[in-house]
Design an enzyme around this catalytic site. Structure first.
Site, short mmCIF file in Angstrom:
data_model
loop_
_atom_site.label_atom_id
_atom_site.label_comp_id
_atom_site.label_asym_id
_atom_site.label_seq_id
_atom_site.Cartn_x
_atom_site.Cartn_y
_atom_site.Cartn_z
N ASP A 1 -31.77 -4.86 158.03
CA ASP A 1 -30.98 -6.04 157.65
C ASP A 1 -29.58 -5.57 157.30
O ASP A 1 -28.66 -5.61 158.13
CB ASP A 1 -31.68 -6.75 156.49
CG ASP A 1 -30.83 -7.85 155.86
OD1 ASP A 1 -29.80 -8.23 156.45
OD2 ASP A 1 -31.18 -8.35 154.76
N ASP B 1 -39.26 -6.87 151.49
CA ASP B 1 -37.86 -6.53 151.71
C ASP B 1 -37.39 -5.81 150.45
O ASP B 1 -37.31 -6.41 149.38
CB ASP B 1 -37.01 -7.80 151.95
CG ASP B 1 -35.53 -7.47 152.15
OD1 ASP B 1 -35.18 -6.26 152.16
OD2 ASP B 1 -34.73 -8.41 152.28
P1 PGA Z 1 -29.32 -12.36 150.90
O1 PGA Z 1 -30.81 -11.79 150.96
O2 PGA Z 1 -29.28 -13.60 151.70
O3 PGA Z 1 -29.10 -12.59 149.43
O4 PGA Z 1 -28.43 -11.28 151.44
C1 PGA Z 1 -31.66 -11.93 152.05
C2 PGA Z 1 -32.15 -10.61 152.56
O5 PGA Z 1 -31.79 -9.54 152.03
O6 PGA Z 1 -32.89 -10.59 153.54
ZN ZN Z 2 -32.94 -8.23 153.48
#
Ligand code: PGA
Ligand code: ZN
Length: 421
Positions: A308, A239
């Site tokens: 995402d 990711d």
């Molecule tokens: P976050 O990261 O929960 O800090 O947004 C998770 C992701 O980017 O998948």
């Molecule tokens: Zn992510």
């Protein structure tokens, strides 16, 4: 029928306040849910309501809790807890903003999840079966984030997550064992190379060694997998959370002090996909670059490209992506959209359009295990819930082990993680 509802402020895995809700039904059902919180949040996510007062450094959630107890609760008392969609849509209406900023997505989601759990309990069904019915039988491949960078780790690594996917396991419990063995071997590899200071873990339980280069991180993973002898069972996923290292003014990405154009970055992805057994890349480009996402999806044929921050579990953004051919998988985070119903709608839209779905945690989590059940309920075939370490991460894996046992002989998605049917 919903008889009572209690909202309260509790803390998450980073020690920040978050919202918990309990729902009690007349039929004796009980549901409790805690909402998670991200660090690399997308700009288009639903809004977490925070108090902005002195307490908890401005992160208190007493306003959100008050919205539950004084606005949402009076509306929902007497409602049939099985009317999930009606309840979620009613809360959406009560909020009346497009990003749930008035009541707070944290307030709304806590109620939404607690209602589902209370309804499941009233019907004496496990949550995954209540949501998914008798067709829920696929155990997801875990995407285990065992090396952390970006805003989740105290190192200079720009990419946020380096994950292993034990696709060659036979079951979720074997997948967890294999991942745990790799995790401990990785700890030894890091200890040998960087010393004792380097084996502390990041927000999601992965190690955060003082690595700078992307290839150096991938080499560490490969080394650990090889040492423990699982080369034939494990593939890799990353990711990038590229919005975090995108410079909007200069319209370029900054990696190790170097300015990279979208083309340069796509070339880098093409190279590392060839060099390593990477099968999935999340947020390779910044959150508004639908065109770039469409290009990389086309150019890296066969690779799962996950949206995402791009989609934020929002059907409108997902619809735009589908139209443009941007990405081929949806990362599903319930708190990005704020209700269970809307999250499931996004998953169904993705499935119908040939997109994969990955149910995901946030970097700020709790002992709540809803997402483990959700991944089985929707047969997504993939779940992203951190390293096999830290209680808030293992809570989900342990719930999956329980579900697998209860199902008797479920199907483990394995190599078919993108379309487990
Ligand atoms: P976050 O990261 O929960 O800090 O947004 C998770 C992701 O980017 O998948
Ligand atoms: Zn992510």
């Amino acid at each position: 029928e919903i008889k009572d509802m209690i909202g309260r402020e509790v803390i998450d895995s980073r020690g920040n306040p978050t919202v918990e809700v309990e729902v009690i039904t007349k039929g004796g059902g009980y549901g409790r849910a805690i909402v998670p919180s991200g660090a690399s949040r997308g700009a288009h996510e639903a809004i977490e309501l925070r108090d902005k007062e002195m307490r908890f450094g401005g992160k208190g959630v007493l306003l959100a809790v008050d919205n539950i107890n004084s606005i949402i609760k009076p509306e929902l008392i007497g409602f049939d807890s099985r009317m999930q969609r009606e309840i979620d849509m009613l809360m959406k209406e009560l909020d009346s903003t497009e990003n749930k900023r008035k009541l707070g997505a944290n307030a709304i989601l806590a109620v939404s999840l607690a209602v589902a759990k209370a309804a499941a309990d009233t019907a004496s069904l496990p949550l995954y079966k209540y949501i998914g019915g008798c067709n829920s039988y696929v155990m997801p491949v875990p995407m285990m984030n065992i090396l952390n960078g970006g805003v989740h780790g105290g190192n200079q690594l720009e990419f946020q997550e380096f994950m292993i996917m034990p696709v060659g396991a036979d079951s979720i419990s074997e997948a967890i064992r294999i991942s745990s063995e790799v995790y401990h071997t990785l700890k030894k590899v890091i200890l040998d190379k960087y010393g004792k200071d380097a084996i502390n873990v990041g927000d999601e339980g992965g190690f955060a060694p003082p690595v700078k280069e992307i290839r150096e991180a991938l080499d560490l993973l490969e080394r650990a997998v090889k040492l423990v002898g699982y080369e034939d069972k494990i593939v890799y996923a990353i990711d990038c959370a590229a919005t975090e290292f995108y410079n909007r003014e200069k319209d370029c990405y900054i990696l190790q002090g170097k300015e990279l154009s979208t083309d340069d970055l796509i070339s880098l992805y093409r190279e590392i996909v060839d060099e390593y057994n990477i099968v999935s890349i999340e947020d390779p480009l910044h959150e508004d670059d639908f065109e770039g996402f469409a290009r990389i999806t086309k150019e890296l044929k066969g690779i799962q490209i996950v949206g995402d921050d791009l989609f934020v579990t929002n059907t409108e953004r997902l619809r735009e992506g589908i139209k443009k051919g941007a990405a081929n998988a949806l990362l599903l985070k319930v708190n990005q959209i704020g209700t269970l119903t809307e999250a499931i709608d996004a998953a169904n839209l993705a499935f119908r359009s040939g997109y994969g779905v990955i149910v995901s945690h946030r970097s700020g989590e709790s002992e709540d295990t809803t997402i483990a059940d959700l991944s089985v309920a929707l047969n997504t075939g993939q779940i992203k819930t951190g390293a096999p370490a830290r209680g808030e991460r293992t809570a989900k894996y342990n719930q999956l082990i329980r579900i697998e046992e209860e199902l008797g002989c479920p199907k483990y998605a394995g190599k078919n993680f993108r379309c487990p049917f």
